[in-house]
Design an enzyme around this catalytic site. Structure first.
Site, PDB file in Angstrom:
ATOM      1  N   CYS A  73       0.861  -1.182   0.000  1.00 56.20           N
ATOM      2  CA  CYS A  73       0.000   0.000   0.000  1.00 56.20           C
ATOM      3  C   CYS A  73       0.897   1.232   0.000  1.00 56.20           C
ATOM      4  CB  CYS A  73      -0.859  -0.029   1.261  1.00 56.20           C
ATOM      5  SG  CYS A  73      -1.899   1.419   1.480  1.00 56.20           S
ATOM      6  N   CYS A 183      -1.204   3.726  -6.545  1.00 57.13           N
ATOM      7  CA  CYS A 183      -2.017   3.119  -5.482  1.00 57.13           C
ATOM      8  C   CYS A 183      -2.235   1.683  -5.919  1.00 57.13           C
ATOM      9  CB  CYS A 183      -3.347   3.856  -5.374  1.00 57.13           C
ATOM     10  SG  CYS A 183      -4.608   2.988  -4.403  1.00 57.13           S
TER      11      CYS A 183
HETATM   12  N1  DGL Z   1      -4.093   0.682  -1.822  1.00 57.90           N
HETATM   13  C1  DGL Z   1      -3.685   1.853  -1.195  1.00 57.90           C
HETATM   14  C2  DGL Z   1      -2.455   2.495  -1.802  1.00 57.90           C
HETATM   15  O1  DGL Z   1      -1.662   1.831  -2.422  1.00 57.90           O
HETATM   16  C3  DGL Z   1      -4.630   2.847  -0.599  1.00 57.90           C
HETATM   17  C4  DGL Z   1      -6.055   2.843  -0.934  1.00 57.90           C
HETATM   18  C5  DGL Z   1      -6.863   3.539   0.163  1.00 57.90           C
HETATM   19  O2  DGL Z   1      -7.185   2.837   1.100  1.00 57.90           O
HETATM   20  O3  DGL Z   1      -7.122   4.739   0.061  1.00 57.90           O
HETATM   21  O4  DGL Z   1      -2.224   3.659  -1.627  1.00 57.90           O
END
Ligand code: DGL
Length: 262
Positions: A73, A183
């Site tokens: 993430c 993301c």
């Molecule tokens: N998947 C996450 C990232 O790579 C964040 C998504 C979220 O929860 O806002 O930033």
């Protein structure tokens, strides 16, 4: 050699895009995946909240025997990876938007970044631009709302297309020919993005690079798994059945999902 599992977590299903790359690069490894879907999206949360969740999830994965951790993430990496490294002794791999390869690849000299508000606002992202953008113009676009659709497995609906069109328009107008998916949820929108973007725009994500980095660390530390007996376990802090429903699409296999007890 070490057959202990690798722990991976994300705010929700996004990290499955990274988990898929890990499975491809390291087919012998057992994998533990936590989707913090009860607290998604991280993108709009304070760094303190994200650090608190990240610590609890990391402690949980360690309790399950993880020998290494991947923060799958970008938002949690920006807010929490330094803190996690201070508190836990296992190897921890984080991830950040692929500014360096994008700056190398662009021909127009303009790179676009789709990421969460939290990532784009972070000091880590500012430092990344300072280090790698050079003379390339980097245009950023936060994308509130997208993650919620992806969590439902909604990847190609008219409203997803409409949001993507809104979010990519300013980047195209600025002349971007290279678009960073900053993301881990967004690689699941690759098809939708390709259908609305001009063919000359290249999409760049970091999942495969993270898997390679993990592999290098495991080899370095002699921590690779020996046997082919791969096991994957999934937890969700939201509705385990909801994660179970989207696993066949986002992970390519069905799997049993347990409730994360916090
Ligand atoms: N998947 C996450 C990232 O790579 C964040 C998504 C979220 O929860 O806002 O930033």
């Amino acid at each position: 050699m070490d057959n202990a599992p690798i722990g991976v977590f994300d705010s929700g299903v996004g990290g499955l895009s990274v988990l898929g790359e890990i499975r491809r690069a390291l087919p012998n490894e057992s994998l533990l995946y936590v989707a913090d879907s009860g607290h998604v999206p991280y993108g709009e949360k304070s760094p303190e909240e994200i650090r608190e969740r990240s610590r609890r999830i990391t402690a949980f994965l360690l309790d399950q025997g993880a020998k290494a951790l991947v923060v799958a993430c970008n938002t949690a990496t920006a807010a929490a990876v330094a803190d996690l490294r201070e508190h836990y002794a296992i190897p921890i791999i984080g991830m950040e938007p692929a500014v360096k390869p994008a700056a190398r690849a662009t021909r127009s000299g303009v790179v676009g970044v789709l990421a969460t508000t939290g990532t784009l606002r972070s000091a880590r992202f500012a430092a990344l631009l300072d280090r790698f953008a050079g003379t390339v113009k980097v245009v950023t676009q936060p994308c509130p709302g997208l993650v919620e659709y992806i969590e439902q497995g909604e990847l190609e609906s008219p409203r997803v297309h409409a949001l993507l069109q809104d979010y990519t328009r300013p980047l195209l107008e600025a002349g971007c020919d290279t678009l960073i998916l900053g993301c881990t949820h967004y690689p699941f929108l690759r098809r939708a993005l390709e259908s609305i973007l001009p063919a000359k725009v290249a999409l760049i994500d970091t999942g495969a690079a993270v898997a390679r980095q993990l592999q290098a660390r495991l080899i370095d530390l002699s921590l690779e798994a020996a046997g082919p007996a791969r096991v994957s376990r999934f937890w969700s802090s939201g509705d385990p059945q909801a994660l179970g429903r989207v696993l066949p699409v986002l992970w390519g296999e069905s799997g049993e999902v347990e409730l994360l007890p916090f």
